[in-house]
Design a protein around this motif. Structure first.
Motif, mmCIF file in Angstrom:
data_model
loop_
_atom_site.group_PDB
_atom_site.id
_atom_site.type_symbol
_atom_site.label_atom_id
_atom_site.label_comp_id
_atom_site.label_asym_id
_atom_site.label_seq_id
_atom_site.Cartn_x
_atom_site.Cartn_y
_atom_site.Cartn_z
ATOM 1 N N PRO A 94 0.822 -1.217 0.000
ATOM 2 C CA PRO A 94 0.000 0.000 0.000
ATOM 3 C C PRO A 94 0.853 1.263 0.000
ATOM 4 O O PRO A 94 1.918 1.313 0.626
ATOM 5 C CB PRO A 94 -0.804 -0.129 1.299
ATOM 6 C CG PRO A 94 -0.885 -1.599 1.547
ATOM 7 C CD PRO A 94 0.440 -2.142 1.088
ATOM 8 N N TRP A 136 -3.822 0.911 9.418
ATOM 9 C CA TRP A 136 -3.063 0.970 8.165
ATOM 10 C C TRP A 136 -1.556 0.860 8.404
ATOM 11 O O TRP A 136 -0.855 0.179 7.656
ATOM 12 C CB TRP A 136 -3.334 2.298 7.448
ATOM 13 C CG TRP A 136 -4.729 2.453 6.927
ATOM 14 C CD1 TRP A 136 -5.692 1.492 6.826
ATOM 15 C CD2 TRP A 136 -5.327 3.671 6.446
ATOM 16 N NE1 TRP A 136 -6.840 2.026 6.310
ATOM 17 C CE2 TRP A 136 -6.650 3.364 6.062
ATOM 18 C CE3 TRP A 136 -4.873 4.983 6.293
ATOM 19 C CZ2 TRP A 136 -7.513 4.321 5.529
ATOM 20 C CZ3 TRP A 136 -5.728 5.931 5.777
ATOM 21 C CH2 TRP A 136 -7.039 5.604 5.386
ATOM 22 N N ARG A 154 -4.538 6.385 1.734
ATOM 23 C CA ARG A 154 -4.012 5.040 1.519
ATOM 24 C C ARG A 154 -4.577 4.493 0.212
ATOM 25 O O ARG A 154 -5.762 4.625 -0.068
ATOM 26 C CB ARG A 154 -4.409 4.117 2.669
ATOM 27 C CG ARG A 154 -3.961 2.659 2.541
ATOM 28 C CD ARG A 154 -4.374 1.902 3.793
ATOM 29 N NE ARG A 154 -3.954 0.510 3.789
ATOM 30 C CZ ARG A 154 -4.736 -0.520 3.423
ATOM 31 N NH1 ARG A 154 -5.996 -0.274 3.027
ATOM 32 N NH2 ARG A 154 -4.290 -1.745 3.457
ATOM 33 N N PRO A 156 -4.468 0.805 -1.415
ATOM 34 C CA PRO A 156 -4.023 -0.580 -1.207
ATOM 35 C C PRO A 156 -3.281 -1.172 -2.404
ATOM 36 O O PRO A 156 -2.471 -2.082 -2.243
ATOM 37 C CB PRO A 156 -5.336 -1.332 -0.951
ATOM 38 C CG PRO A 156 -6.285 -0.290 -0.457
ATOM 39 C CD PRO A 156 -5.917 0.957 -1.188
ATOM 40 N N ALA A 264 3.787 -0.866 4.276
ATOM 41 C CA ALA A 264 3.333 0.249 3.434
ATOM 42 C C ALA A 264 4.516 1.138 3.086
ATOM 43 O O ALA A 264 5.581 1.054 3.703
ATOM 44 C CB ALA A 264 2.268 1.072 4.169
ATOM 45 N N PRO A 467 -4.411 -6.242 -4.160
ATOM 46 C CA PRO A 467 -4.276 -5.849 -2.752
ATOM 47 C C PRO A 467 -5.118 -6.742 -1.857
ATOM 48 O O PRO A 467 -6.135 -7.282 -2.261
ATOM 49 C CB PRO A 467 -4.807 -4.405 -2.751
ATOM 50 C CG PRO A 467 -5.698 -4.315 -3.930
ATOM 51 C CD PRO A 467 -5.123 -5.234 -4.982
#
Length: 467
Positions: A94, A136, A154, A156, A264, A467
């Motif tokens: 992400p 997240w 965000r 994904p 991420a 994702p």
């Protein structure tokens, strides 16, 4: 860049004879090396510098369009057996943007409202809720001060890309198909011949044996050294260009607990006066199957145009045609000079403090400082340009690439532009072949919601990045 161009040309005309010169002992040891860049599949999903005006998504959309072209070609190359399975070079990761303070929160909220209406950004999410952001990216929120305004977006469907792996795999395919790769061989000069071809003069780095060959077409994919070789060619198109080298460092950890808790790539706002490549980010990385986190970059300065360049690089580029422009850049970019000076004076402790603005619980013992690659930013017309630019001769017999970010992520689009410029007489013949490799070639995905959705789904499935 060179690996992609060579592979495209070999697919378009298998009879082409291609020779590749690499001055180091292996390919992908400079900017393409995984630890010399952040591995972000630059699609403007999280990078705020591609959209300084929250109401104008044009550049962000353009960057994303180019990355989708890269995704399509990689998917085709996997199907044809040119690239190995996708997980060896690309992984779903992400992409997030995290900002603090009322002004930046308002900007990010407006940016989100603009981007969520764009088909290529349809999966973007936004939150100012600490509980959501904690889900997240937990490392961002632990022990953060109460009452501080913050927000995050965000996507994904972001990715982490090992461009070094792509480069090595493409060159392995090329050498298996008759391409002559000459390692430890440094090109010294390019000289136009009376028949319009180019004499490429080179020297072996082991033993110093000189040599030369003639070529009908030359691509200078030499990173920061491209300007030196293009200047040696004497083409008028390089007149007026200069480059300014900026290096970088990252803090890196392979602590498995931290790696597991941060899956991420998180970008924020650049400091005042900082070049766009210096936007701070905390990135999840996957290199050779191993996970890591990187934070930075911290700017460094060296007169070298490459990480393994030479100390006199910055001086040897000076010409009467570019010295005025270079001096003007120096005199009109005080904020950049101030930023670089501040970065050079940063102690290790202060770099860790910068990390703690992202990750309040960061411990010094978990992080090591690594040197990233050198970037050579284009100077032209008295301005410092933050992008990539193809410089080609009028007859298309020689071309090179100057500049840096977004670079590797948009390689395919850049090389297609180069092919258009330098092989114009073969466009009708090659167009159907290119459309087989890149099904949406010439189409704007963001203008067609259905086509964008279908293309994103197709490449995500082929690359294993759902994702």
């Amino acid at each position: 860049m060179s690996a992609t161009l060579g592979t495209l040309l070999k697919e378009l005309d298998p009879d082409l004879k291609i020779v590749v010169f690499e001055r180091l002992g292996d390919v992908a040891q400079e900017s393409s090396n995984a630890w010399n860049n952040a591995g972000t599949g630059h699609a403007a999903l999280c990078e705020l510098n591609y959209m300084p005006d929250a109401a104008n998504p044009a550049k962000a959309v353009d960057i994303n369009e180019q990355f989708q072209v890269s995704r399509q070609l990689w998917a085709s190359f996997i199907e044809k057996g040119i690239l190995d399975e996708a997980k060896t070079f690309i992984n779903a990761t992400p992409h997030m943007t995290f900002v603090r303070g009322e002004k930046d929160v308002a900007y990010l909220r407006d940016r989100y409202e603009t981007l969520r209406k764009q088909p290529l950004f349809s999966g973007i999410e936004y939150s100012e809720d600490s509980r959501v952001i904690n889900q997240w990216a937990p490392l961002l929120m632990q022990k953060r001060k109460a009452g501080e305004p913050f927000a995050a977006t965000r996507v994904p469907a972001g990715t982490d890309v090992d461009f070094g792996a792509i480069t090595r795999q493409l060159f392995a395919h090329l050498t298996n198909n008759g391409v002559d790769l000459r390692l430890d061989t440094e090109v010294k000069k390019l000289k136009r011949q009376s028949d319009g071809s180019w004499q490429v003069r080179y020297r072996r780095r082991i033993g110093s044996a000189p040599g030369q060959i003639n070529a009908k077409f030359v691509f200078v994919g030499a990173g920061g050294w491209a300007i030196k070789l293009l200047q040696s060619s004497g083409i008028p198109e390089i007149s007026g260009y200069g480059v300014f080298p900026i290096g970088g460092q990252f803090l890196k950890t392979t602590n498995p607990d931290l790696v597991a808790r941060h899956q991420a790539k998180v970008y924020s706002q650049a400091a005042v006066g900082a070049p766009p490549m210096s936007v701070p980010h905390l990135d999840a990385r996957m290199v050779d199957g191993d996970g890591a986190l990187m934070f930075g970059p911290f700017a460094t300065f060296s007169p070298k145009f490459l990480k393994q360049g030479r100390l006199f690089d910055i001086v040897q580029q000076v010409r009467l045609s570019n010295i005025g422009s270079m001096l003007k850049v120096g005199l009109t970019n005080f904020s950049l000079v101030k930023y670089l000076a501040g970065e050079l004076l940063k102690s290790h402790a202060r770099k860790l403090d910068s990390l703690r603005e992202f990750m309040p619980t960061a411990k010094a013992e978990d992080w090591e400082l690594i040197q990233a690659g050198q970037r050579a930013q284009v100077m032209k017309g008295g301005k410092l340009q933050f992008g990539t630019e193809v410089v080609a001769s009028a007859d298309g017999s020689i071309a090179g690439l100057l500049g840096a970010s977004p670079g590797a992520s948009t390689t395919v689009s850049i090389m297609l532009t180069l092919i258009d410029q330098c092989f114009a007489d073969r466009q009708d013949e090659w167009r159907p072949l290119l459309e087989e490799l890149i099904p949406t070639l010439g189409k704007r995905l963001n203008d067609d919601d259905a086509l964008a959705t279908q293309t994103l789904a197709n490449t995500a499935g082929a690359l294993g990045i759902n994702p």
